[in-house]
Design an enzyme around this catalytic site. Structure first.
Site, mmCIF file in Angstrom:
data_model
loop_
_atom_site.group_PDB
_atom_site.id
_atom_site.type_symbol
_atom_site.label_atom_id
_atom_site.label_comp_id
_atom_site.label_asym_id
_atom_site.label_seq_id
_atom_site.Cartn_x
_atom_site.Cartn_y
_atom_site.Cartn_z
ATOM 1 N N TYR A 37 61.943 -0.685 58.056
ATOM 2 C CA TYR A 37 63.382 -0.645 57.776
ATOM 3 C C TYR A 37 64.113 0.112 58.876
ATOM 4 O O TYR A 37 63.603 1.089 59.421
ATOM 5 C CB TYR A 37 63.639 0.093 56.459
ATOM 6 C CG TYR A 37 63.135 -0.610 55.222
ATOM 7 C CD1 TYR A 37 63.204 -1.991 55.102
ATOM 8 C CD2 TYR A 37 62.618 0.123 54.163
ATOM 9 C CE1 TYR A 37 62.765 -2.618 53.953
ATOM 10 C CE2 TYR A 37 62.181 -0.504 52.996
ATOM 11 C CZ TYR A 37 62.259 -1.874 52.903
ATOM 12 O OH TYR A 37 61.825 -2.489 51.769
ATOM 13 N N HIS A 193 70.638 0.744 45.421
ATOM 14 C CA HIS A 193 69.520 0.761 46.362
ATOM 15 C C HIS A 193 68.357 1.631 45.883
ATOM 16 O O HIS A 193 67.347 1.758 46.589
ATOM 17 C CB HIS A 193 69.983 1.261 47.737
ATOM 18 C CG HIS A 193 70.626 0.200 48.579
ATOM 19 N ND1 HIS A 193 71.895 0.301 49.084
ATOM 20 C CD2 HIS A 193 70.160 -1.005 49.002
ATOM 21 C CE1 HIS A 193 72.186 -0.780 49.785
ATOM 22 N NE2 HIS A 193 71.154 -1.595 49.751
ATOM 23 N N ARG A 223 73.476 -8.201 59.562
ATOM 24 C CA ARG A 223 72.085 -7.781 59.712
ATOM 25 C C ARG A 223 71.209 -8.826 59.044
ATOM 26 O O ARG A 223 71.697 -9.654 58.277
ATOM 27 C CB ARG A 223 71.837 -6.399 59.089
ATOM 28 C CG ARG A 223 71.964 -6.366 57.591
ATOM 29 C CD ARG A 223 71.776 -4.952 57.043
ATOM 30 N NE ARG A 223 70.391 -4.502 57.119
ATOM 31 C CZ ARG A 223 69.512 -4.604 56.116
ATOM 32 N NH1 ARG A 223 69.858 -5.143 54.969
ATOM 33 N NH2 ARG A 223 68.289 -4.150 56.258
ATOM 34 N N TYR A 316 56.817 -3.766 47.284
ATOM 35 C CA TYR A 316 58.226 -3.946 46.897
ATOM 36 C C TYR A 316 58.671 -5.397 47.102
ATOM 37 O O TYR A 316 59.379 -5.968 46.272
ATOM 38 C CB TYR A 316 59.119 -3.004 47.717
ATOM 39 C CG TYR A 316 60.593 -3.222 47.471
ATOM 40 C CD1 TYR A 316 61.190 -2.810 46.281
ATOM 41 C CD2 TYR A 316 61.382 -3.878 48.415
ATOM 42 C CE1 TYR A 316 62.537 -3.037 46.048
ATOM 43 C CE2 TYR A 316 62.730 -4.109 48.180
ATOM 44 C CZ TYR A 316 63.300 -3.685 46.998
ATOM 45 O OH TYR A 316 64.634 -3.923 46.766
ATOM 46 N N LYS A 317 58.219 -5.987 48.202
ATOM 47 C CA LYS A 317 58.607 -7.380 48.491
ATOM 48 C C LYS A 317 57.795 -8.381 47.680
ATOM 49 O O LYS A 317 58.033 -9.578 47.771
ATOM 50 C CB LYS A 317 58.473 -7.661 49.996
ATOM 51 C CG LYS A 317 59.537 -6.936 50.834
ATOM 52 C CD LYS A 317 59.289 -7.124 52.321
ATOM 53 C CE LYS A 317 60.242 -6.299 53.188
ATOM 54 N NZ LYS A 317 61.610 -6.816 53.269
HETATM 55 C C1 HEM Z 1 67.939 -3.960 49.146
HETATM 56 C C2 HEM Z 1 72.598 -4.667 48.067
HETATM 57 C C3 HEM Z 1 73.899 -3.138 52.465
HETATM 58 C C4 HEM Z 1 69.328 -2.041 53.375
HETATM 59 C C5 HEM Z 1 69.091 -4.232 48.453
HETATM 60 C C6 HEM Z 1 69.163 -4.667 47.081
HETATM 61 C C7 HEM Z 1 70.459 -4.864 46.793
HETATM 62 C C8 HEM Z 1 71.220 -4.560 47.969
HETATM 63 C C9 HEM Z 1 71.060 -5.338 45.471
HETATM 64 C C10 HEM Z 1 67.980 -4.881 46.122
HETATM 65 C C11 HEM Z 1 67.632 -3.568 45.459
HETATM 66 C C12 HEM Z 1 66.682 -3.772 44.284
HETATM 67 O O1 HEM Z 1 65.456 -3.814 44.504
HETATM 68 O O2 HEM Z 1 67.171 -3.914 43.144
HETATM 69 C C13 HEM Z 1 73.344 -4.324 49.186
HETATM 70 C C14 HEM Z 1 74.772 -4.464 49.276
HETATM 71 C C15 HEM Z 1 75.137 -4.028 50.504
HETATM 72 C C16 HEM Z 1 73.929 -3.624 51.184
HETATM 73 C C17 HEM Z 1 75.688 -5.010 48.178
HETATM 74 C C18 HEM Z 1 76.516 -3.995 51.113
HETATM 75 C C19 HEM Z 1 77.416 -3.206 50.749
HETATM 76 C C20 HEM Z 1 72.770 -2.701 53.086
HETATM 77 C C21 HEM Z 1 72.747 -2.190 54.432
HETATM 78 C C22 HEM Z 1 71.481 -1.869 54.696
HETATM 79 C C23 HEM Z 1 70.681 -2.202 53.513
HETATM 80 C C24 HEM Z 1 73.936 -2.053 55.372
HETATM 81 C C25 HEM Z 1 71.054 -1.303 56.024
HETATM 82 C C26 HEM Z 1 70.007 -0.742 56.316
HETATM 83 C C27 HEM Z 1 68.560 -2.516 52.339
HETATM 84 C C28 HEM Z 1 67.108 -2.541 52.350
HETATM 85 C C29 HEM Z 1 66.704 -3.115 51.149
HETATM 86 C C30 HEM Z 1 67.921 -3.406 50.407
HETATM 87 C C31 HEM Z 1 66.199 -2.044 53.482
HETATM 88 C C32 HEM Z 1 65.268 -3.467 50.740
HETATM 89 C C33 HEM Z 1 65.068 -4.927 51.111
HETATM 90 C C34 HEM Z 1 63.641 -5.447 51.165
HETATM 91 O O3 HEM Z 1 62.691 -4.753 51.517
HETATM 92 O O4 HEM Z 1 63.481 -6.678 50.937
HETATM 93 N N1 HEM Z 1 70.357 -4.162 48.965
HETATM 94 N N2 HEM Z 1 72.871 -3.827 50.353
HETATM 95 N N3 HEM Z 1 71.510 -2.693 52.563
HETATM 96 N N4 HEM Z 1 69.015 -3.042 51.164
HETATM 97 FE FE1 HEM Z 1 70.929 -3.370 50.740
#
Ligand code: HEM
Length: 343
Positions: A37, A193, A223, A316-317
């Site tokens: 990440y 998050h 991104r 997690y994925k």
């Molecule tokens: C995962 C929403 C912006 C990094 C997630 C999840 C949601 C979400 C709903 C899933 C969490 C779960 O497991 O329930 C959002 C929204 C954003 C946003 C609405 C905008 C406002 C960002 C940004 C980053 C980020 C800017 C930058 C680093 C991550 C990461 C994950 C994640 C690393 C885990 C994803 C994975 O491993 O597949 N986000 N996010 N998010 N978000 Fe965001």
């Protein structure tokens, strides 16, 4: 170029396919042979011609089939689209941004005619020709956010910005990687998050929030994020986990190339003009492993990324159990040669 829209499904017989064009422009997310990440944000101001970054809202051969799939999800579960009462203006902002962008970026497919607040919207692929009054909800068949996102690929979270924080106060979410709008509605950036491993400790969310609070109108950002999905399913929601979770156990060495998909999200961030809300479109691109390995660099690299991914992330994925089988398949395409940086 003229887009040929596919007739295909993301459920039942899974007839979804990527054409050679779609494979060529697939947003392969790995710039190096390992993944962790990071705050991987960049400006969203166009990109190479033909790439998924070229237009503000990318449109491709899956448009009509994705919209049909969304309609099916909504018919079963209307709570996939929600908007708290104070978010209606942000819904109109979203409608305007998408209509203006699409009519400018794809003039042969979409047209917007504006005479004061009397607007006429023509969506040729979906056969829509609708006149309405901007900011008057009674002239649309549903709320403005639902209206336009039933016609636009990708999920949409609409974030209210107040007290130096983002709040998930509206959205259209039918193609998500295992999270729920109905569960997250009203939560703030750190709360929704919370389930993500490692990133909080790395300070990623603090830095990401700071960046997002400062996104300016006319200067969108983007991104990529990624995960894995067995079968080309768009709707991998917690609400329907009982339907798709079990499908992860159907992978075999014989079918993995066709069934295992890399799922990439092109996430963009737009500041909205009247409401000052932040629009967060999450566009999902699916590709089968057997199509990835047609690009030697991608096959090699995916093998290394999956092999070396920290256990917390693979868990997690959701692919920790299938990782050994994935590696058996992908190792056939890794000749051990070094890969150059970049995609
Ligand atoms: C995962 C929403 C912006 C990094 C997630 C999840 C949601 C979400 C709903 C899933 C969490 C779960 O497991 O329930 C959002 C929204 C954003 C946003 C609405 C905008 C406002 C960002 C940004 C980053 C980020 C800017 C930058 C680093 C991550 C990461 C994950 C994640 C690393 C885990 C994803 C994975 O491993 O597949 N986000 N996010 N998010 N978000 Fe965001």
């Amino acid at each position: 170029m003229t887009i040929q829209f596919n007739e295909e499904t993301f459920r039942d017989d899974y007839s979804f396919r990527n054409s050679a064009w779609a494979i060529k422009r697939f947003p392969f997310p790995f710039h190096e042979d390992s993944y962790m990440y990071s705050v991987n944000m960049e400006q969203h101001r166009g990109g190479p011609e033909g790439s998924v970054y070229e237009k503000r809202f990318d449109l491709d051969e899956h448009y009509l089939s994705e919209m049909q799939d969304r309609a099916l999800v909504l018919a079963e579960d209307p709570l996939r689209c929600q908007s708290l009462p104070h978010m209606t203006l942000a819904g109109w902002d979203t409608l305007e941004l998408i209509m203006v962008s699409k009519s400018e970026d794809y003039p042969d497919l979409f047209q917007l005619h504006r005479d004061g607040d009397r607007w006429r919207w023509v969506n040729k692929p979906m056969g829509i020709d609708h006149s309405f009054t901007f900011l008057d909800e009674t002239t649309l068949p549903c709320g403005p956010l639902e209206y336009i996102t039933r016609q636009t690929q990708g999920d949409f979270a609409v974030l209210d910005q107040r007290d130096d924080m983002l709040w998930m106060d509206a959205g259209m979410v039918t193609t998500q990687a295992d999270w729920s709008l109905d569960f997250d509605i009203g939560m703030n950036f750190f709360e929704w998050h919370a389930p993500v491993p490692l990133a909080h400790e790395m300070g990623i969310f603090k830095r990401a929030l700071k960046f997002l609070l400062n996104v300016q109108q006319g200067a969108p950002a983007r991104r990529l994020n990624w995960t894995m999905t067995v079968n080309p399913l768009l709707d991998t929601s917690p609400e329907n986990y009982h339907k798709w979770g079990i499908q992860k156990t159907t992978l075999t060495p014989e079918n993995i190339g066709a069934k295992q998909h890399l799922r990439v999200e092109l996430q963009t961030f737009f500041r909205l003009p009247r409401s000052n809300a932040l629009l967060f479109p999450i566009r999902c691109y699916l590709i089968a492993f057997q199509d990835i390995v047609t690009v030697p660099k991608w096959g090699r690299r995916l093998h290394r990324v999956v092999r070396d991914l920290p256990e917390e992330l693979a868990t997690y994925k959701g692919f920790i159990d299938n990782r050994p089988m994935m590696l058996d398949y992908l190792s056939e395409y890794d000749d051990g040669l070094p890969t150059s940086p970049g995609v």
